[in-house]
Design a protein around this motif. Structure first.
Motif, PDB file in Angstrom:
ATOM      1  N   PHE A 240       3.062   6.501 -14.067  1.00 50.29           N
ATOM      2  CA  PHE A 240       1.533   6.452 -13.537  1.00 50.29           C
ATOM      3  C   PHE A 240       0.215   7.532 -13.896  1.00 50.29           C
ATOM      4  O   PHE A 240       1.133   8.707 -13.844  1.00 50.29           O
ATOM      5  N   SER A 241      -0.991   6.572 -14.210  1.00 53.30           N
ATOM      6  CA  SER A 241      -1.985   8.140 -14.339  1.00 53.30           C
ATOM      7  C   SER A 241      -2.911   7.147 -13.472  1.00 53.30           C
ATOM      8  O   SER A 241      -3.407   7.073 -13.053  1.00 53.30           O
ATOM      9  N   GLY A 242      -3.760   6.540 -15.087  1.00 47.93           N
ATOM     10  CA  GLY A 242      -5.239   5.525 -14.667  1.00 47.93           C
ATOM     11  C   GLY A 242      -4.267   4.042 -14.808  1.00 47.93           C
ATOM     12  O   GLY A 242      -5.469   3.289 -13.919  1.00 47.93           O
ATOM     13  N   GLU A 243      -3.343   4.134 -14.603  1.00 44.58           N
ATOM     14  CA  GLU A 243      -2.405   2.636 -14.724  1.00 44.58           C
ATOM     15  C   GLU A 243      -0.990   2.748 -14.460  1.00 44.58           C
ATOM     16  O   GLU A 243      -0.469   4.112 -14.415  1.00 44.58           O
ATOM     17  N   SER A 244      -0.402   1.757 -14.031  1.00 44.30           N
ATOM     18  CA  SER A 244       1.492   2.050 -14.166  1.00 44.30           C
ATOM     19  C   SER A 244       1.750   1.186 -15.000  1.00 44.30           C
ATOM     20  O   SER A 244       1.741   0.132 -15.819  1.00 44.30           O
ATOM     21  N   PHE A 245       3.288   2.430 -15.662  1.00 45.41           N
ATOM     22  CA  PHE A 245       3.956   0.784 -16.155  1.00 45.41           C
ATOM     23  C   PHE A 245       5.495   1.305 -16.296  1.00 45.41           C
ATOM     24  O   PHE A 245       5.771   2.512 -15.930  1.00 45.41           O
ATOM     25  N   THR A 246       6.452   0.217 -16.101  1.00 41.63           N
ATOM     26  CA  THR A 246       7.815   0.574 -16.004  1.00 41.63           C
ATOM     27  C   THR A 246       7.690   1.041 -17.354  1.00 41.63           C
ATOM     28  O   THR A 246       8.534   0.408 -18.199  1.00 41.63           O
ATOM     29  N   LYS A 247       8.835   2.657 -17.036  1.00 43.15           N
ATOM     30  CA  LYS A 247       9.387   3.094 -18.399  1.00 43.15           C
ATOM     31  C   LYS A 247      10.695   2.951 -18.610  1.00 43.15           C
ATOM     32  O   LYS A 247      11.447   2.690 -19.269  1.00 43.15           O
ATOM     33  N   CYS A 248      11.287   2.897 -17.140  1.00 46.41           N
ATOM     34  CA  CYS A 248      13.135   1.897 -17.331  1.00 46.41           C
ATOM     35  C   CYS A 248      13.205   1.056 -16.135  1.00 46.41           C
ATOM     36  O   CYS A 248      13.002   2.203 -15.150  1.00 46.41           O
TER      37      CYS A 248
ATOM     38  N   LEU B 222       3.066   3.090  -6.953  1.00 46.37           N
ATOM     39  CA  LEU B 222       3.737   2.969  -5.835  1.00 46.37           C
ATOM     40  C   LEU B 222       4.016   1.545  -5.709  1.00 46.37           C
ATOM     41  O   LEU B 222       4.778   1.300  -5.814  1.00 46.37           O
ATOM     42  N   ALA B 223       2.630   0.591  -5.870  1.00 44.63           N
ATOM     43  CA  ALA B 223       3.086  -0.472  -6.037  1.00 44.63           C
ATOM     44  C   ALA B 223       3.922  -1.490  -7.022  1.00 44.63           C
ATOM     45  O   ALA B 223       5.115  -2.141  -6.792  1.00 44.63           O
ATOM     46  N   THR B 224       4.191  -1.006  -8.298  1.00 44.96           N
ATOM     47  CA  THR B 224       4.741  -1.293  -9.138  1.00 44.96           C
ATOM     48  C   THR B 224       6.013  -0.600  -9.209  1.00 44.96           C
ATOM     49  O   THR B 224       7.525  -1.444  -9.245  1.00 44.96           O
ATOM     50  N   ALA B 225       6.500   0.213  -8.582  1.00 43.49           N
ATOM     51  CA  ALA B 225       7.483   0.961  -7.864  1.00 43.49           C
ATOM     52  C   ALA B 225       8.452   0.557  -6.861  1.00 43.49           C
ATOM     53  O   ALA B 225       9.674  -0.247  -7.440  1.00 43.49           O
ATOM     54  N   VAL B 226       8.031  -0.362  -5.947  1.00 43.53           N
ATOM     55  CA  VAL B 226       8.067  -1.214  -4.811  1.00 43.53           C
ATOM     56  C   VAL B 226       8.553  -2.083  -5.631  1.00 43.53           C
ATOM     57  O   VAL B 226       9.529  -3.240  -4.755  1.00 43.53           O
ATOM     58  N   ASP B 227       7.644  -2.730  -6.712  1.00 40.26           N
ATOM     59  CA  ASP B 227       7.767  -4.204  -6.860  1.00 40.26           C
ATOM     60  C   ASP B 227       8.831  -4.294  -7.637  1.00 40.26           C
ATOM     61  O   ASP B 227       9.524  -5.551  -7.128  1.00 40.26           O
TER      62      ASP B 227
ATOM     63  N   ASP C 295      -6.066  -0.484  -3.806  1.00 39.04           N
ATOM     64  CA  ASP C 295      -5.211   0.659  -3.251  1.00 39.04           C
ATOM     65  C   ASP C 295      -4.237   1.033  -2.754  1.00 39.04           C
ATOM     66  O   ASP C 295      -2.889   0.443  -2.434  1.00 39.04           O
ATOM     67  N   PRO C 296      -4.639   2.834  -2.611  1.00 34.74           N
ATOM     68  CA  PRO C 296      -3.018   3.238  -1.855  1.00 34.74           C
ATOM     69  C   PRO C 296      -2.559   2.473  -0.492  1.00 34.74           C
ATOM     70  O   PRO C 296      -1.030   2.278  -0.492  1.00 34.74           O
ATOM     71  N   LEU C 297      -2.883   2.430   0.345  1.00 37.01           N
ATOM     72  CA  LEU C 297      -3.431   2.108   1.829  1.00 37.01           C
ATOM     73  C   LEU C 297      -1.928   0.605   1.458  1.00 37.01           C
ATOM     74  O   LEU C 297      -1.606  -0.118   2.268  1.00 37.01           O
ATOM     75  N   ALA C 298      -3.303  -0.781   0.553  1.00 38.33           N
ATOM     76  CA  ALA C 298      -2.542  -1.986  -0.380  1.00 38.33           C
ATOM     77  C   ALA C 298      -1.426  -1.915  -0.353  1.00 38.33           C
ATOM     78  O   ALA C 298      -0.088  -2.525   0.154  1.00 38.33           O
ATOM     79  N   ALA C 299      -0.522  -0.903  -1.146  1.00 41.65           N
ATOM     80  CA  ALA C 299       0.470   0.022  -2.096  1.00 41.65           C
ATOM     81  C   ALA C 299       1.280   0.301  -0.187  1.00 41.65           C
ATOM     82  O   ALA C 299       2.627  -0.313  -0.550  1.00 41.65           O
ATOM     83  N   LEU C 300       0.927   0.684   0.864  1.00 36.91           N
ATOM     84  CA  LEU C 300       1.898   0.923   1.519  1.00 36.91           C
ATOM     85  C   LEU C 300       2.468   0.515   1.893  1.00 36.91           C
ATOM     86  O   LEU C 300       3.238  -0.043   3.135  1.00 36.91           O
ATOM     87  N   GLU C 301       1.399  -0.872   2.269  1.00 37.58           N
ATOM     88  CA  GLU C 301       1.513  -2.138   3.372  1.00 37.58           C
ATOM     89  C   GLU C 301       2.614  -2.778   2.449  1.00 37.58           C
ATOM     90  O   GLU C 301       3.578  -3.329   3.407  1.00 37.58           O
ATOM     91  N   ILE C 302       2.980  -3.016   1.155  1.00 36.18           N
ATOM     92  CA  ILE C 302       3.802  -3.857   0.326  1.00 36.18           C
ATOM     93  C   ILE C 302       5.487  -2.906   0.864  1.00 36.18           C
ATOM     94  O   ILE C 302       5.703  -3.418   0.587  1.00 36.18           O
ATOM     95  N   ALA C 303       4.734  -1.968   0.799  1.00 33.64           N
ATOM     96  CA  ALA C 303       6.591  -1.200   0.637  1.00 33.64           C
ATOM     97  C   ALA C 303       6.888  -1.020   2.462  1.00 33.64           C
ATOM     98  O   ALA C 303       8.207  -1.688   2.331  1.00 33.64           O
ATOM     99  N   LYS C 304       5.820  -1.683   3.328  1.00 34.59           N
ATOM    100  CA  LYS C 304       6.204  -1.723   4.750  1.00 34.59           C
ATOM    101  C   LYS C 304       7.331  -3.230   4.884  1.00 34.59           C
ATOM    102  O   LYS C 304       8.350  -3.259   5.429  1.00 34.59           O
ATOM    103  N   VAL C 305       6.179  -4.135   4.000  1.00 37.31           N
ATOM    104  CA  VAL C 305       6.708  -5.132   4.568  1.00 37.31           C
ATOM    105  C   VAL C 305       8.322  -5.587   3.698  1.00 37.31           C
ATOM    106  O   VAL C 305       9.636  -6.445   3.550  1.00 37.31           O
ATOM    107  N   LYS C 306       8.427  -4.701   1.870  1.00 37.69           N
ATOM    108  CA  LYS C 306       9.384  -4.965   1.164  1.00 37.69           C
ATOM    109  C   LYS C 306      10.814  -3.987   1.708  1.00 37.69           C
ATOM    110  O   LYS C 306      11.719  -3.984   1.677  1.00 37.69           O
ATOM    111  N   GLY C 307      10.222  -3.458   2.909  1.00 41.20           N
ATOM    112  CA  GLY C 307      11.719  -2.073   3.735  1.00 41.20           C
ATOM    113  C   GLY C 307      11.767  -1.220   2.974  1.00 41.20           C
ATOM    114  O   GLY C 307      13.399  -1.118   2.597  1.00 41.20           O
ATOM    115  N   VAL C 308      11.325  -0.903   2.148  1.00 35.90           N
ATOM    116  CA  VAL C 308      11.395   0.534   0.546  1.00 35.90           C
ATOM    117  C   VAL C 308      10.948   1.422   0.789  1.00 35.90           C
ATOM    118  O   VAL C 308       9.778   1.921   2.112  1.00 35.90           O
TER     119      VAL C 308
END
Length: 336
Positions: free
Chosen positions: A140-148, A182-187, A216-229
């Protein structure tokens, strides 16, 4: 070639090699019999009797063939087996997603040879030390991308890690979107059925969001918590004067280039830990600590396979015996 073959040969009944002790007795008996079978005639000279022919030179061939046949039978009785060892690593692995910042500041050389190169080298070593885990890579930088995507294929993942370059940020928007990374990684990792799902997020900057930011980071944090990551966060950078890998210019870094509060919050609330890496050794130690904290159940199983190899020796013995009998009935045939 023969040596390599015998290196992989085991004998199931090696005690049968004791039968080779019969060979010296057979040789002694043969020589003794040959001596007694010689005729004795008194002559004034033996010059006229010293005639050498191919038959006389090869007169012991029949006996040698018999010895070879017996030796082959004894080797066959020892039951030679070709051994092949197969090792398989198995166990209960952990799904891990590496989430690495590729923004321009990762070219800073305060951590030689640069932050990016140090991060790549340590990440590669970490991957090699996790033989049964499935691991993926998000950048990630200004966007995120799944490299592998998550994969058990370590060679493919290592190639992707080695190919990481600051130019990767060229096809992404400029900035540092920790939340979207973070959101992309969790997804990507949350769809797996592994009992433990880990994200290791590495960044050297604060959230620097363009207007196109979606999460935003806090929204991504909540997603990670919900997903149990569980998320381990790493803040990278020495925080001193440094030289950019891209521009070659020396920049005076400030002490607040990282949002340690945010990184710590993400880690603590998901059950992970926040680490600070000010040099390559510290980064190596951090990955080693995570490696110890997230242990996989690994079992190395060795399978031994045996293939019977006595048949070639039996065939050789049969061939020697047939050749012996053929020579006895033809070349070395004795008249009554």
């Amino acid at each position: 070639m023969v040596y390599e073959w015998f290196r992989n040969i085991d004998f199931a009944w090696p005690e049968n090699f004791l039968l080779l002790g019969l060979l010296p007795l057979l040789i002694w008996h043969y020589l003794r019999t040959q001596y007694k079978a010689r005729g004795a005639v008194l002559v004034t000279t033996t010059n006229t009797l010293q005639v050498t022919t191919a038959k006389t030179k090869l007169r012991h061939t029949v006996f040698i063939l018999r010895l070879l046949a017996i030796t082959s039978i004894i080797v066959a009785l020892a039951r030679p087996q070709e051994r092949s060892d197969i090792q398989k690593t198995q166990g209960e692995g952990i799904d891990i997603m590496l989430c690495i910042d590729v923004s321009g500041s990762m070219g800073e050389r305060d951590i030689p040879p640069s932050r990016m190169e140090a991060a790549k080298q340590v990440a590669e070593d970490f991957v090699r030390n996790r033989p049964v885990d499935r691991i993926g890579l998000v950048i990630f930088s200004g966007e995120s991308f799944t490299k592998c995507p998550i994969t058990p294929d370590k060679n493919t993942l290592i190639k992707q890690i080695r190919s990481l370059d600051l130019r990767d940020g060229g096809y992404l928007e400029q900035g540092t979107l920790i939340g979207e990374g973070l959101a992309t990684a969790v997804d990507r990792i949350s769809s797996s059925n592994a009992k433990s799902q880990i994200v290791i997020l590495l960044t050297d900057g604060k959230e620097d969001a363009p207007v196109t930011r979606l999460i935003d980071p806090l929204a991504a944090l909540e997603i990670a918590k919900v997903k149990g990551v569980k998320v381990y966060t790493i803040g990278m950078g020495a925080g001193a004067a440094s030289t950019s890998e891209l521009s070659g210019e020396t920049n005076k870094a400030t002490d607040d280039f990282l949002d340690e509060g945010l990184l710590n919050k993400i880690a603590v609330e998901t059950g992970g830990l926040f680490f600070r890496a000010t040099n390559k050794k510290a980064l190596t130690d951090i990955y080693a600590s995570i490696d110890k904290l997230e242990k996989s159940k690994v079992e190395l199983v060795t399978y031994k396979r045996f293939k019977e190899q006595y048949i070639p020796f039996l065939l050789a013995a049969l061939a020697f015996l047939l050749l012996e009998q053929l020579l006895r009935m033809t070349v070395f045939r004795r008249l009554p």
